[in-house]
Design an enzyme around this catalytic site. Structure first.
Site, PDB file in Angstrom:
ATOM      1  N   ASP A  95      94.847  60.028   1.713  1.00 33.55           N
ATOM      2  CA  ASP A  95      94.760  59.562  -0.257  1.00 33.55           C
ATOM      3  C   ASP A  95      94.942  58.446  -0.221  1.00 33.55           C
ATOM      4  O   ASP A  95      95.535  57.484  -1.079  1.00 33.55           O
ATOM      5  CB  ASP A  95      95.772  60.012  -1.350  1.00 33.55           C
ATOM      6  CG  ASP A  95      95.105  62.031  -1.329  1.00 33.55           C
ATOM      7  OD1 ASP A  95      93.878  62.213  -0.395  1.00 33.55           O
ATOM      8  OD2 ASP A  95      95.802  62.504  -1.984  1.00 33.55           O
ATOM      9  N   ASP A 105      91.422  62.542  -2.807  1.00 29.13           N
ATOM     10  CA  ASP A 105      91.847  62.924  -3.999  1.00 29.13           C
ATOM     11  C   ASP A 105      90.782  62.991  -4.608  1.00 29.13           C
ATOM     12  O   ASP A 105      89.861  61.930  -5.050  1.00 29.13           O
ATOM     13  CB  ASP A 105      93.071  62.638  -4.864  1.00 29.13           C
ATOM     14  CG  ASP A 105      94.021  64.092  -5.389  1.00 29.13           C
ATOM     15  OD1 ASP A 105      94.126  64.672  -4.757  1.00 29.13           O
ATOM     16  OD2 ASP A 105      94.962  63.278  -6.186  1.00 29.13           O
ATOM     17  N   HIS A 108      88.676  64.283  -8.543  1.00 27.97           N
ATOM     18  CA  HIS A 108      89.100  65.564  -9.542  1.00 27.97           C
ATOM     19  C   HIS A 108      88.175  65.324 -10.460  1.00 27.97           C
ATOM     20  O   HIS A 108      87.377  64.300 -10.827  1.00 27.97           O
ATOM     21  CB  HIS A 108      90.609  65.239 -10.415  1.00 27.97           C
ATOM     22  CG  HIS A 108      92.062  65.711  -9.206  1.00 27.97           C
ATOM     23  ND1 HIS A 108      91.668  66.070  -9.205  1.00 27.97           N
ATOM     24  CD2 HIS A 108      93.319  64.449  -8.997  1.00 27.97           C
ATOM     25  CE1 HIS A 108      93.188  66.539  -8.130  1.00 27.97           C
ATOM     26  NE2 HIS A 108      93.455  65.183  -7.957  1.00 27.97           N
ATOM     27  N   HIS A 153      91.414  67.635 -14.900  1.00 28.46           N
ATOM     28  CA  HIS A 153      91.541  68.482 -14.493  1.00 28.46           C
ATOM     29  C   HIS A 153      92.493  68.919 -14.566  1.00 28.46           C
ATOM     30  O   HIS A 153      92.978  67.807 -16.026  1.00 28.46           O
ATOM     31  CB  HIS A 153      91.835  67.245 -13.024  1.00 28.46           C
ATOM     32  CG  HIS A 153      92.119  68.743 -11.875  1.00 28.46           C
ATOM     33  ND1 HIS A 153      93.417  68.112 -11.579  1.00 28.46           N
ATOM     34  CD2 HIS A 153      91.461  69.229 -11.512  1.00 28.46           C
ATOM     35  CE1 HIS A 153      93.357  69.148 -10.563  1.00 28.46           C
ATOM     36  NE2 HIS A 153      91.920  70.181 -10.035  1.00 28.46           N
ATOM     37  N   LYS A 172      89.728  66.822  -1.711  1.00 33.30           N
ATOM     38  CA  LYS A 172      90.524  68.112  -2.186  1.00 33.30           C
ATOM     39  C   LYS A 172      90.991  67.782  -4.385  1.00 33.30           C
ATOM     40  O   LYS A 172      90.862  67.235  -4.391  1.00 33.30           O
ATOM     41  CB  LYS A 172      92.121  68.115  -1.721  1.00 33.30           C
ATOM     42  CG  LYS A 172      92.862  66.478  -1.812  1.00 33.30           C
ATOM     43  CD  LYS A 172      93.504  66.667  -0.494  1.00 33.30           C
ATOM     44  CE  LYS A 172      94.839  65.438  -0.630  1.00 33.30           C
ATOM     45  NZ  LYS A 172      95.362  65.511  -1.790  1.00 33.30           N
ATOM     46  N   CYS A 191     101.565  64.479  -1.002  1.00 34.93           N
ATOM     47  CA  CYS A 191     100.216  64.922  -0.604  1.00 34.93           C
ATOM     48  C   CYS A 191     100.753  65.255   0.438  1.00 34.93           C
ATOM     49  O   CYS A 191     100.316  65.672   1.661  1.00 34.93           O
ATOM     50  CB  CYS A 191      99.115  64.004  -1.092  1.00 34.93           C
ATOM     51  SG  CYS A 191      98.696  64.602  -2.520  1.00 34.93           S
TER      52      CYS A 191
END
Length: 210
Positions: free
Chosen positions: A14, A52, A54, A58, A112, A157
């Site tokens: 990330d 990341d 989203h 979210h 993810k 994370c």
């Protein structure tokens, strides 16, 4: 010194604009890891990046829960969830990998957190502990046995990826100076306690043979 081989991978977690100073969910001094990560990556034949990713609204966003503020904690069907500022929304500049990240030989980008109703700190398994990202299978198919972790943030994370990587049967090493934490409400100390208990190793970048 720690040597690396074809059975090792550097997992870069990330390193995105929204986690950098000035970003929507800035990790303090997050930008300081960029030269460390770039240099580390040159010591690995295998590199995987995570991102990341989203959707708008979210479930992890405080804005999706009327009356709630960032860093509030709520209970969701899969457990406790910290609420965050809107960040890393799909297709936005904040979700992009930082432009100073220079790892052209990275072989895979794992996105993810793209399911609207479940978060995913870990690169291996979503927060419900049921749905895998496919990373473990990919690494096994490639013959990878040891995962070196870098990126943002140490206590979320990175730590969740380390713990789930251990559960999947990999040897895990967190490169401490190639990570930075958020450290909210004791999260960093708790993360290190959990990682040590799970057998996650630690190193610094200079421990790795060039």
């Amino acid at each position: 010194m720690i040597g690396t081989s074809e059975r090792d991978v550097l997992l870069v977690v990330d390193v995105q604009n929204d986690f950098m100073p000035g970003g929507a969910l800035a990790v303090p001094a997050g930008d300081e890891i960029l030269p460390v990560v770039n240099a580390l990556a040159q010591r690995f034949a295998n590199v995987v990046l995570t991102q990341d990713w989203h959707p708008p609204r979210h479930i992890s966003f405080a804005s999706s829960h009327p009356g709630r503020q960032p860093f509030d904690r709520i209970h969701l069907p899969y457990g406790e969830q910290i609420l965050w500022p809107d960040h890393c929304v799909q297709g936005t500049p904040g979700a992009a990998l930082h432009s100073d990240l220079e790892i052209p030989h990275a072989q895979l980008v794992v996105r993810k957190g793209y399911h609207p109703h479940v978060d995913s700190y870990s690169a291996f398994v979503e927060a419900d502990a049921k749905h895998a990202t496919g990373l473990a299978g990919y690494l096994r198919e490639r013959g990878i046995r040891r995962v070196f972790l870098s990126g943002l943030a140490t206590d979320f994370c990175v730590a969740w990826s380390a713990l789930d990587g251990r559960k999947a049967g990999f040897e895990l090493v967190v490169i401490e100076d190639a990570c930075r934490p958020i450290d909210t409400s004791g999260s960093l100390a708790a993360a290190w306690q959990g990682m040590r208990a799970a057998g996650v190793g630690t190193a610094v970048a200079t421990d790795l043979a060039g």
